[in-house]
Design a protein around this motif. Structure first.
Motif, PDB file in Angstrom:
ATOM      1  N   ASN A   4       0.825  -1.207   0.000  1.00 31.90           N
ATOM      2  CA  ASN A   4       0.000   0.000   0.000  1.00 31.90           C
ATOM      3  C   ASN A   4       0.862   1.261   0.000  1.00 31.90           C
ATOM      4  O   ASN A   4       0.513   2.264  -0.638  1.00 31.90           O
ATOM      5  N   ASN A   5       2.001   1.195   0.716  1.00 31.64           N
ATOM      6  CA  ASN A   5       2.905   2.339   0.720  1.00 31.64           C
ATOM      7  C   ASN A   5       3.535   2.541  -0.652  1.00 31.64           C
ATOM      8  O   ASN A   5       3.797   3.678  -1.059  1.00 31.64           O
ATOM      9  N   LEU A  52       1.093  -4.217  -8.412  1.00 28.22           N
ATOM     10  CA  LEU A  52       2.080  -3.151  -8.496  1.00 28.22           C
ATOM     11  C   LEU A  52       2.565  -2.952  -9.932  1.00 28.22           C
ATOM     12  O   LEU A  52       2.853  -1.822 -10.339  1.00 28.22           O
ATOM     13  N   VAL A  53       2.665  -4.043 -10.698  1.00 19.85           N
ATOM     14  CA  VAL A  53       3.070  -3.921 -12.104  1.00 19.85           C
ATOM     15  C   VAL A  53       2.063  -3.074 -12.871  1.00 19.85           C
ATOM     16  O   VAL A  53       2.420  -2.152 -13.623  1.00 19.85           O
ATOM     17  N   ILE A  54       0.770  -3.380 -12.683  1.00 21.14           N
ATOM     18  CA  ILE A  54      -0.272  -2.618 -13.363  1.00 21.14           C
ATOM     19  C   ILE A  54      -0.232  -1.155 -12.936  1.00 21.14           C
ATOM     20  O   ILE A  54      -0.318  -0.232 -13.769  1.00 21.14           O
ATOM     21  N   ASP A  55      -0.085  -0.904 -11.639  1.00 19.41           N
ATOM     22  CA  ASP A  55      -0.080   0.476 -11.147  1.00 19.41           C
ATOM     23  C   ASP A  55       1.174   1.216 -11.610  1.00 19.41           C
ATOM     24  O   ASP A  55       1.118   2.412 -11.933  1.00 19.41           O
ATOM     25  N   GLY A  69      -5.628 -12.546 -13.890  1.00 15.00           N
ATOM     26  CA  GLY A  69      -6.707 -11.607 -14.168  1.00 15.00           C
ATOM     27  C   GLY A  69      -6.287 -10.154 -14.099  1.00 15.00           C
ATOM     28  O   GLY A  69      -6.876  -9.311 -14.787  1.00 15.00           O
ATOM     29  N   TYR A  70      -5.268  -9.836 -13.287  1.00 11.48           N
ATOM     30  CA  TYR A  70      -4.833  -8.444 -13.202  1.00 11.48           C
ATOM     31  C   TYR A  70      -4.381  -7.903 -14.555  1.00 11.48           C
ATOM     32  O   TYR A  70      -4.541  -6.721 -14.848  1.00 11.48           O
ATOM     33  N   GLU A  91       1.221   4.451  -2.725  1.00 13.94           N
ATOM     34  CA  GLU A  91       1.272   5.867  -2.371  1.00 13.94           C
ATOM     35  C   GLU A  91       2.500   6.547  -2.963  1.00 13.94           C
ATOM     36  O   GLU A  91       2.457   7.714  -3.370  1.00 13.94           O
ATOM     37  N   VAL A  92       3.624   5.810  -3.023  1.00 19.71           N
ATOM     38  CA  VAL A  92       4.835   6.360  -3.643  1.00 19.71           C
ATOM     39  C   VAL A  92       4.589   6.661  -5.115  1.00 19.71           C
ATOM     40  O   VAL A  92       5.027   7.696  -5.641  1.00 19.71           O
ATOM     41  N   LEU A  93       3.878   5.773  -5.794  1.00 20.90           N
ATOM     42  CA  LEU A  93       3.567   6.007  -7.205  1.00 20.90           C
ATOM     43  C   LEU A  93       2.700   7.247  -7.383  1.00 20.90           C
ATOM     44  O   LEU A  93       2.873   8.006  -8.350  1.00 20.90           O
ATOM     45  N   ARG A  94       1.754   7.467  -6.459  1.00 21.22           N
ATOM     46  CA  ARG A  94       0.940   8.690  -6.539  1.00 21.22           C
ATOM     47  C   ARG A  94       1.823   9.925  -6.364  1.00 21.22           C
ATOM     48  O   ARG A  94       1.652  10.929  -7.060  1.00 21.22           O
ATOM     49  N   SER A  95       2.774   9.836  -5.436  1.00 21.08           N
ATOM     50  CA  SER A  95       3.667  10.977  -5.197  1.00 21.08           C
ATOM     51  C   SER A  95       4.555  11.241  -6.408  1.00 21.08           C
ATOM     52  O   SER A  95       4.830  12.408  -6.736  1.00 21.08           O
ATOM     53  N   VAL A  96       5.009  10.165  -7.069  1.00 20.09           N
ATOM     54  CA  VAL A  96       5.832  10.334  -8.266  1.00 20.09           C
ATOM     55  C   VAL A  96       5.056  11.085  -9.344  1.00 20.09           C
ATOM     56  O   VAL A  96       5.588  11.994 -10.003  1.00 20.09           O
TER      57      VAL A  96
END
Length: 330
Positions: free
Chosen positions: A4-5, A182-185, A278-279, A8-13
């Protein structure tokens, strides 16, 4: 660091990279200005050559696009993200509710499963030290009792090894499941950053006559990629709901005092493999919501890789179960 963190790092990037849009906007202004000059000149000369009145409305298009380029971060990205962010928040809240219910049911099932195993005299000593010591005290020191005692130690050790292998494989699948998300995100964040930074250039190119479709293609691709996250959250929520229904069924059966639980967790492993594969269908589903192209070959390769990973995981599960069964039968 928790998954989950990492999200959040990806959102910050993404937020940290948005100021780079201003640098591209400076370049795009020149490209759009030159394109607007040629566009307006072409329309005026066409009207004059045909001795027709000049239509001013089509000539407003380059100026409207120029305004979007000047205020790209706030006017374009801010508007799109503001409209789509409630969809992301709604799907994420749906996922959190399902995961919370799933965790509560799993804890209840684990407790009932342990109580059911303790009710079974043939399995109680395998998981409880007190029952094991109690059974040892009931035995004497005759040769037959010593053989029985040795068999109990071996059986309990084999049960512990089997449990460790099963739990280890389960944790491995859970890591793969989280890695798939995480790969998809990560791919989504990369695509959004590239589309956002180069968005002013795409808008500027769309001013030129013959490249008008660039604007609509950019919009459809950005919206399609942005929807990857809510679609992935909804897929996770569906899997969590299915697992909750399965656990509720198991809890009903565990309520029966005569029921002997099966600790293999086969259904759980199957749904973990389904979730991993499925992801990587998320981009296909978002393509059904809004038609967009440009990432088909890449995502096709990623999907094939996910299917191969699922096959390897399934083969590993089968071989592990076969080895354990073979050792127990011996």
């Amino acid at each position: 660091m928790e998954p989950n963190n990492l999200h959040e790092v990806l959102r910050s990037v993404y937020d940290e990279m948005m100021p780079l849009c201003a640098d591209m906007a400076a370049v795009a202004k020149g490209v759009a200005g030159l394109g607007a000059l040629f566009y307006v000149s072409l329309k005026v000369w066409q009207a004059l050559s045909r001795a027709e009145p000049i239509d001013l409305f089509p000539m407003l298009r380059p100026f409207a696009i120029g305004i979007c380029i000047m205020f790209f971060s706030t006017l374009v990205l801010g508007s799109i993200n503001g409209v789509l962010s409630p969809v992301v928040q709604g799907s994420h809240s749906m996922l959190e509710n399902q995961v919370l219910d799933l965790n509560e049911l799993q804890q209840k099932k684990d407790l009932l499963e342990r109580e059911a195993m303790l009710r079974n005299p043939e399995m109680a000593y395998l998981i409880s030290d007190e029952e094991f010591d109690k059974k040892l005290e009931e035995l004497g020191w005759s040769p037959s009792d010593l053989v029985t005692m040795s068999g109990m130690y071996i059986e309990r050790e084999m049960f512990a090894i089997k449990k460790d292998i099963r739990d280890g494989f389960r944790e491995f699948l859970e890591i793969l499941f989280q890695a798939a998300a995480l790969v998809i995100d990560t791919i989504r964040t990369f695509f959004l950053i590239v589309l956002s930074i180069l968005g002013p250039i795409a808008f500027a190119i769309s001013v030129w006559d013959g490249f008008q479709s660039t604007l609509t293609q950019w919009l459809t691709r950005y919206i399609s990629v942005y929807l990857w996250l809510p679609v992935a959250d909804m897929f996770s929520a569906i899997l969590a709901k299915i697992q909750s229904l399965i656990i509720e069924k198991d809890i009903e059966m565990l309520a029966d005092p005569n029921f002997i639980p099966d600790t293999s967790n086969t259904v759980y492993i199957i749904y973990m493999i389904i979730g991993i594969i499925g992801y990587f269908t998320v981009p296909t589903v978002t393509g059904w919501i809004i038609q967009a192209g440009g990432a088909g070959n890449f995502m096709r390769n990623v999907t094939q890789m996910a299917q191969k990973s699922g096959n390897v995981a399934g083969a590993a599960a089968g071989s592990t179960a076969g080895n354990i069964s073979g050792r127990l039968l011996k």
